[in-house]
Design an enzyme around this catalytic site. Structure first.
Site, PDB file in Angstrom:
ATOM      1  CB  THR A  55      -0.910   0.291   1.270  1.00 15.00           C
ATOM      2  OG1 THR A  55      -0.019  -0.202   2.334  1.00 15.00           O
ATOM      3  CG2 THR A  55      -1.951  -0.950   1.364  1.00 15.00           C
ATOM      4  CG  ASP A  56       5.253   1.164   0.601  1.00 18.68           C
ATOM      5  OD1 ASP A  56       5.120   0.351  -0.336  1.00 18.68           O
ATOM      6  OD2 ASP A  56       6.332   1.344   1.227  1.00 18.68           O
ATOM      7  CB  SER A  87      30.127  -5.079   3.950  1.00 20.00           C
ATOM      8  OG  SER A  87      29.134  -5.861   4.481  1.00 20.00           O
ATOM      9  N   GLY A 142      12.937 -10.079   3.483  1.00 22.49           N
ATOM     10  CA  GLY A 142      12.047  -9.596   3.652  1.00 22.49           C
ATOM     11  C   GLY A 142      11.876  -8.822   4.889  1.00 22.49           C
ATOM     12  CG  LEU A 143      12.958  -9.833   8.336  1.00 21.86           C
ATOM     13  CD1 LEU A 143      13.571 -10.637   9.490  1.00 21.86           C
ATOM     14  CD2 LEU A 143      11.259  -9.657   8.714  1.00 21.86           C
ATOM     15  CB  SER A 144      13.785  -3.503   5.844  1.00 26.10           C
ATOM     16  OG  SER A 144      12.668  -3.297   5.457  1.00 26.10           O
ATOM     17  CB  SER A 145      18.819  -6.548   4.929  1.00 25.97           C
ATOM     18  OG  SER A 145      18.679  -7.088   3.817  1.00 25.97           O
ATOM     19  CG  ASP A 190      10.908  -1.307   4.018  1.00 23.20           C
ATOM     20  OD1 ASP A 190       9.661  -1.681   4.362  1.00 23.20           O
ATOM     21  OD2 ASP A 190      11.420  -2.123   2.768  1.00 23.20           O
ATOM     22  CE1 TYR A 243       7.853  -4.159  -3.470  1.00 24.32           C
ATOM     23  CE2 TYR A 243       8.193  -2.387  -4.925  1.00 24.32           C
ATOM     24  CZ  TYR A 243       7.749  -2.828  -3.637  1.00 24.32           C
ATOM     25  OH  TYR A 243       7.453  -1.717  -3.043  1.00 24.32           O
TER      26      TYR A 243
HETATM   27  C1  GLA Z   1       9.049  -3.940   0.470  1.00 22.20           C
HETATM   28  C2  GLA Z   1       9.091  -2.465  -0.031  1.00 22.20           C
HETATM   29  C3  GLA Z   1       8.147  -1.586   0.712  1.00 22.20           C
HETATM   30  C4  GLA Z   1       6.964  -2.171   0.940  1.00 22.20           C
HETATM   31  C5  GLA Z   1       6.723  -3.726   0.914  1.00 22.20           C
HETATM   32  C6  GLA Z   1       5.404  -4.257   0.560  1.00 22.20           C
HETATM   33  O1  GLA Z   1       9.625  -4.077   1.373  1.00 22.20           O
HETATM   34  O2  GLA Z   1      10.545  -2.070   0.334  1.00 22.20           O
HETATM   35  O3  GLA Z   1       8.302  -0.204   0.332  1.00 22.20           O
HETATM   36  O4  GLA Z   1       6.329  -1.936  -0.797  1.00 22.20           O
HETATM   37  O5  GLA Z   1       7.872  -4.267   0.181  1.00 22.20           O
HETATM   38  O6  GLA Z   1       4.386  -3.622   1.477  1.00 22.20           O
END
Ligand code: GLA
Length: 415
Positions: A55-56, A87, A142-145, A190, A243
């Protein structure tokens, strides 16, 4: 092995709180030589999204929280007059002779270099430096590394340049780095939650205007639950094609809706009735993607209410509905994730389960009664191992603060 993180900060009051992310605006940047600058560490968490998926990027609502995995950036001035990025997780070191003409090289260092480029474009002028990254955020889960690395890097470079920006400005510039330099078409969720999160709270973000609210995780019966994350270990990448394809389908649907209803700013304001009117104008895929987004925004609003009254049954129900919508309408789940969700829902103490993050792999997020959390984790891992011959790491998490200067214990050190 079950990894358990427990954070024991004092509980705040049981109401939604204003989110301070917009609070202080950018302080003018000053040039700094870096002389006398001791190596400093900045630490940014990972995030899990409770509800509000995909949704973002169309002005919708998201409800993530920061979790206690960390990316840590250490920075110090370089005597050699060059910029050096290394790194712990990757063997190559990237060396920049100057900050002119930076281009992506399609490896890990594009994230910090993209951030550097965005900071330069704002007039931040760090002296030559050595930046070292380390951390324990699971990669591709999917945890935003990536957002975690970006935010830690931004804080480190800002400190060396003796400059500061508001959390919101940092989130926006990190997203620009990811969109424009790395080439991932992500939204703002994120980077925003990683800069602005507060312990024991989820963060409700309106991605159209970046207004946000902190919702307590410990209201009433919610205090008796835990957020449990199960990692399918199926690699997810938002730089991958799926995506971007979903995003394009959503944007096609949004354009059709706005053509028919010009008062709509974005899908975040659209209703299912309006979508039905436009059904014949768009492909069945675009219709289903938009149906997910519009219904998901409604579920986030309802989740807010459930959190404010501390109702885990309703919050869990909404999470599970969200999963069904992602699986059937957005079509971003995979069989391993569906299995983890189905198994989770059959286990004692589980209020709800869903795919979290960008999808096509990654993790599930589960709301589980505290007394059942350990057994839940054990049984879920066991079932996954039997079915796929794979280990699924399971993390029992509490909500932590956003990015901080390492070892900082007071608010003024937060950027
Ligand atoms: C990834 C993207 C986010 C968001 C999600 C889905 O994490 O980085 O911006 O779009 O997918 O909600």
């Amino acid at each position: 092995m079950i990894i358990v993180f427990v954070c024991t900060l004092p509980y705040p009051s049981y109401t939604a709180r204003e989110c301070p992310a917009k609070g202080s605006l950018a302080v003018p940047c000053t040039q700094a030589s870096g002389k006398g600058f001791e190596p400093v560490e900045f630490s940014a968490p990972a995030r899990v999204n409770l509800i509000g998926e995909h949704t973002d990027y169309t002005g919708g609502l998201v409800l993530p929280m920061a979790i206690p995995f960390r990316s840590i950036a250490t920075i110090q001035p370089s005597d050699a007059g060059i910029y050096e990025l290394s790194s712990e997780n990757f063997p190559s070191t990237r060396t920049l002779q100057s900050t002119q003409g930076l281009v992506p090289v399609h490896e890990w260092s594009d994230y910090p270099v993209g951030v550097l480029r965005e900071l330069l474009s704002l007039g931040v002028k760090p002296p030559p430096f050595r930046l070292h990254l380390r951390g324990n955020v699971p990669l591709g889960a999917g945890l935003s590394s990536s957002a975690s690395i970006e935010v830690a890097t931004a804080l480190a470079i800002l400190a060396l340049a003796d400059a500061s920006l508001s959390p919101q400005a940092i989130a926006l510039l990190c997203r620009r780095a990811e969109n424009n330099f790395v080439g991932s078409p992500c939204g703002i969720m994120d980077q925003f939650v990683i800069t602005a999160a507060q312990a024991n709270h989820a963060l409700l973000l309106n991605t159209r205007d970046l207004s946000c609210e902190l919702l307590p995780m410990d209201q009433d019966r919610l205090a008796g639950t835990r957020i449990v994350i199960a990692n399918s270990t199926v690699k997810h990448s938002i730089a991958g094609g799926e995506y971007g394809l979903r995003r394009r389908e959503v944007e096609i649907g949004q354009s059709a809706l706005r053509a028919r209803f010009p008062e709509l700013r974005d899908l975040g304001e659209a209703t299912l009735e309006q979508l039905a009117v436009c059904q014949s104008k768009i492909s069945p895929e675009a219709f289903r993607r938009c149906r997910h987004i519009i219904s998901e925004n409604g579920r986030v609003r309802a989740a807010r209410e459930a959190m404010l009254v501390g109702d885990p049954i309703e919050l869990g129900r909404l999470m599970t509905q969200s999963h069904i919508s992602q699986r059937d309408d957005f079509e971003c789940s995979v069989k391993e994730i569906d299995f983890l969700v189905e198994q989770a829902l059959s286990l004692p103490g589980c209020f709800g389960a869903r795919l979290t993050g960008g999808g096509f792999g990654g993790c599930t997020v589960n709301l589980v009664a505290v007394e059942d959390a350990e057994r839940f984790a054990f049984t879920l891992k066991d079932a996954y191992r039997r079915r796929f011959l794979l280990e699924a790491p399971v993390y029992i998490c509490e909500a932590v603060d956003g990015a901080v200067r390492q070892n900082a214990s007071t608010r003024p050190d937060r950027r």
